[in-house]
Design a protein around this motif. Structure first.
Motif, mmCIF file in Angstrom:
data_model
loop_
_atom_site.group_PDB
_atom_site.id
_atom_site.type_symbol
_atom_site.label_atom_id
_atom_site.label_comp_id
_atom_site.label_asym_id
_atom_site.label_seq_id
_atom_site.Cartn_x
_atom_site.Cartn_y
_atom_site.Cartn_z
ATOM 1 N N TYR B 7 0.823 -1.203 0.000
ATOM 2 C CA TYR B 7 0.000 0.000 0.000
ATOM 3 C C TYR B 7 0.863 1.261 0.000
ATOM 4 O O TYR B 7 1.902 1.308 0.655
ATOM 5 N N GLU B 8 0.432 2.255 -0.763
ATOM 6 C CA GLU B 8 1.123 3.543 -0.774
ATOM 7 C C GLU B 8 0.166 4.595 -0.199
ATOM 8 O O GLU B 8 -0.852 4.905 -0.821
ATOM 9 N N GLY B 10 -1.996 7.774 0.872
ATOM 10 C CA GLY B 10 -2.389 8.955 0.113
ATOM 11 C C GLY B 10 -3.793 9.361 0.495
ATOM 12 O O GLY B 10 -4.467 8.659 1.252
ATOM 13 N N SER B 12 -6.171 10.643 -1.966
ATOM 14 C CA SER B 12 -6.953 10.931 -3.164
ATOM 15 C C SER B 12 -8.321 10.262 -3.127
ATOM 16 O O SER B 12 -8.625 9.481 -2.224
ATOM 17 N N LEU B 14 -9.319 7.979 -5.032
ATOM 18 C CA LEU B 14 -9.145 6.539 -5.173
ATOM 19 C C LEU B 14 -8.746 5.891 -3.852
ATOM 20 O O LEU B 14 -9.136 4.768 -3.560
ATOM 21 N N HIS B 15 -7.950 6.596 -3.048
ATOM 22 C CA HIS B 15 -7.577 6.063 -1.743
ATOM 23 C C HIS B 15 -8.792 5.973 -0.830
ATOM 24 O O HIS B 15 -8.908 5.057 -0.028
ATOM 25 N N LYS B 22 -14.267 -0.828 -5.424
ATOM 26 C CA LYS B 22 -13.011 -0.683 -6.157
ATOM 27 C C LYS B 22 -12.556 -2.051 -6.677
ATOM 28 O O LYS B 22 -12.141 -2.190 -7.833
ATOM 29 N N TYR B 53 -3.817 6.756 -12.109
ATOM 30 C CA TYR B 53 -2.508 6.957 -11.468
ATOM 31 C C TYR B 53 -2.259 8.432 -11.189
ATOM 32 O O TYR B 53 -1.702 8.793 -10.163
ATOM 33 N N ALA B 56 -4.522 9.503 -8.290
ATOM 34 C CA ALA B 56 -4.060 8.966 -7.006
ATOM 35 C C ALA B 56 -2.707 9.529 -6.602
ATOM 36 O O ALA B 56 -2.227 9.265 -5.503
ATOM 37 N N VAL B 58 0.300 8.736 -7.519
ATOM 38 C CA VAL B 58 1.260 7.683 -7.187
ATOM 39 C C VAL B 58 2.660 8.242 -7.398
ATOM 40 O O VAL B 58 2.953 8.782 -8.469
ATOM 41 N N THR B 110 -3.481 1.648 -3.786
ATOM 42 C CA THR B 110 -4.362 2.618 -3.127
ATOM 43 C C THR B 110 -5.280 1.992 -2.086
ATOM 44 O O THR B 110 -6.132 2.680 -1.555
ATOM 45 N N THR B 111 -5.117 0.694 -1.778
ATOM 46 C CA THR B 111 -6.028 0.049 -0.847
ATOM 47 C C THR B 111 -5.256 -0.626 0.282
ATOM 48 O O THR B 111 -4.355 -1.423 0.026
#
Lengths: 190, 201
Positions: B7-8, B10, B12, B14-15, B22, B53, B56, B58, B110-111
């Motif tokens: 996971y990254e 963030g 956004s 999408l996050h 999703k 992308y 989000a 990334v 994003t999850t």
């Protein structure tokens, strides 16, 4: 407890969990990208065969499903630190889904046999490998739109896979001898 | 819950989007990618994923390795497909591959693992009447992550022992003891779980 050990759900659960972790630890060995389809050669794919042969069909299959589920939710457990959904929707995804059938087939063969000796285990691991191909090659074929081409591309893995199958069978036979009784092939057919 | 996720973090859209829809979107997209044959449709889907992308945000250190892998895999796949099936098919296959992998990776980036676990717990909730217990999902995940750590330690010990015996070249000298200790660990864990009443039905 003096009573003969029955296969407790807790014991089953522990075997499933620990074997899922075992498959993950096998992935620490580096994968080698080989051939044209971007499918890495790894020793991790011996894990499902071992799960089926050592835990039996039911628990072996459950261990593989648990391992794949943990990978899919975003843990980097596949060899080379890969994980998430991408490996499953990629061209080699079918070979991952095939692991489930691998463990099931290998487990069923071992638990049907009277005694888990080397020929039986060898047959089980070989059938497990073929089961993986049975899912993986049509999946790759759907991807590239040509089943024949998928089969041809997959040929490069056959020698390595056969080597892994032989090694897996030898290892499983030794483990069965080392831990007789703790690897219940009778309970596994439940 | 676990530091080893992909996971990254963030903030956004999408996050913040719920994990369940999703996930369904990614599955639908993967199915569409395999079914669709027109490069135009596939190109459109890929553009949509790439926009994801951007939305989000990334960071480069996460998307750059992905681009590198995709380029290498695409070149190899394209070359072989071109030779076997022609340039048009080769381009379609590469588009499929890149779109599906990019979308799936975007979901994973994003999850949170925890969010997926709780989504799965909620999704299996209705199965309770068939004997499925939702709280087992989180327990299984936690136990397995812990077992991975334990087995990694065992693997290190077994490897050191094989080396000390001068048997570090033999695969059986490593795998057999490792498997035996793995199964012993499973027995201990089973007894510990039984003592806590886990798994009793």
């Amino acid at each position: 407890m003096p009573a003969p050990r029955v296969s407790l759900p807790a014991a089953d659960l522990a075997r499933i969990v620990v074997f899922a972790a075992f498959i993950a630890v096998l992935g620490i060995f580096p994968g080698i990208y080989f051939g044209a389809s971007g499918v890495p050669v790894v020793i991790q794919n011996a894990g499902p065969l071992l799960a089926g042969v050592l835990l039996g069909a039911r628990r072996g299959t459950a261990a593989v499903v648990l391992f794949l589920a943990l990978t899919a939710i975003g843990l980097p457990l596949l060899s080379g630190g890969r994980g998430g959904l991408a490996p499953f929707v990629g061209p080699s995804g079918g070979f991952l889904f095939g692991w489930i059938l691998s463990a099931l087939v290998a487990g069923l063969i071992v638990s049907r046999a009277a005694k888990p000796n080397l020929p039986v285990i060898g047959l089980a691991t070989l059938a497990g490998l073929l089961a993986d191909y049975l899912i993986g090659i049509p999946f790759l074929g759907a991807y590239i739109g040509d089943l024949g081409a998928a089969a041809v591309q997959s040929l490069v893995f056959v020698p390595g896979d056969l080597g892994k199958v032989a090694a897996t069978a030898l290892i499983a036979a030794v483990v069965h001898r080392a831990l007789p009784g703790t690897l219940p092939r009778t309970a596994s057919s439940r | 819950m676990t530091p080893l996720g992909l996971y990254e973090p963030g903030g956004s859209v999408l996050h913040r989007a719920p994990a369940g829809p999703k996930l369904l979107a990614v599955v639908a997209l993967a199915a569409a990618v395999v079914v669709l044959d027109s490069p135009w449709w596939l190109g459109g889907l890929l553009t949509a994923v790439l926009a994801g992308y951007v939305v989000a945000r990334v960071p480069r250190r996460r998307w750059w390795p992905l681009v590198r892998t995709l380029v290498i895999v695409s070149i190899v796949v394209f070359a072989v497909q071109w030779w076997l099936l022609g340039a048009m098919t080769a381009a379609t296959v590469c588009l499929r591959l890149v779109t599906a992998l990019a979308a799936a990776s975007l979901f994973t980036l994003t999850t949170r693992v925890d969010d997926v676990v709780s989504t799965v717990e909620r999704a299996v909730g209705p199965l309770q009447r068939f004997g499925v217990r939702p709280e087992m999902v989180g327990l299984l995940v936690g136990l397995t992550v812990q077992a991975i750590a334990t087995l990694s330690g065992i693997a290190g010990e077994v490897r050191a022992a094989a080396k000390a015996r001068g048997a570090d070249r033999s695969p059986t000298a490593f795998v057999v003891p490792f498997l035996v200790r793995t199964l012993r660990h499973a027995d201990q864990l089973g007894e510990a779980l039984a003592a806590r009443g886990t798994g009793d039905r």
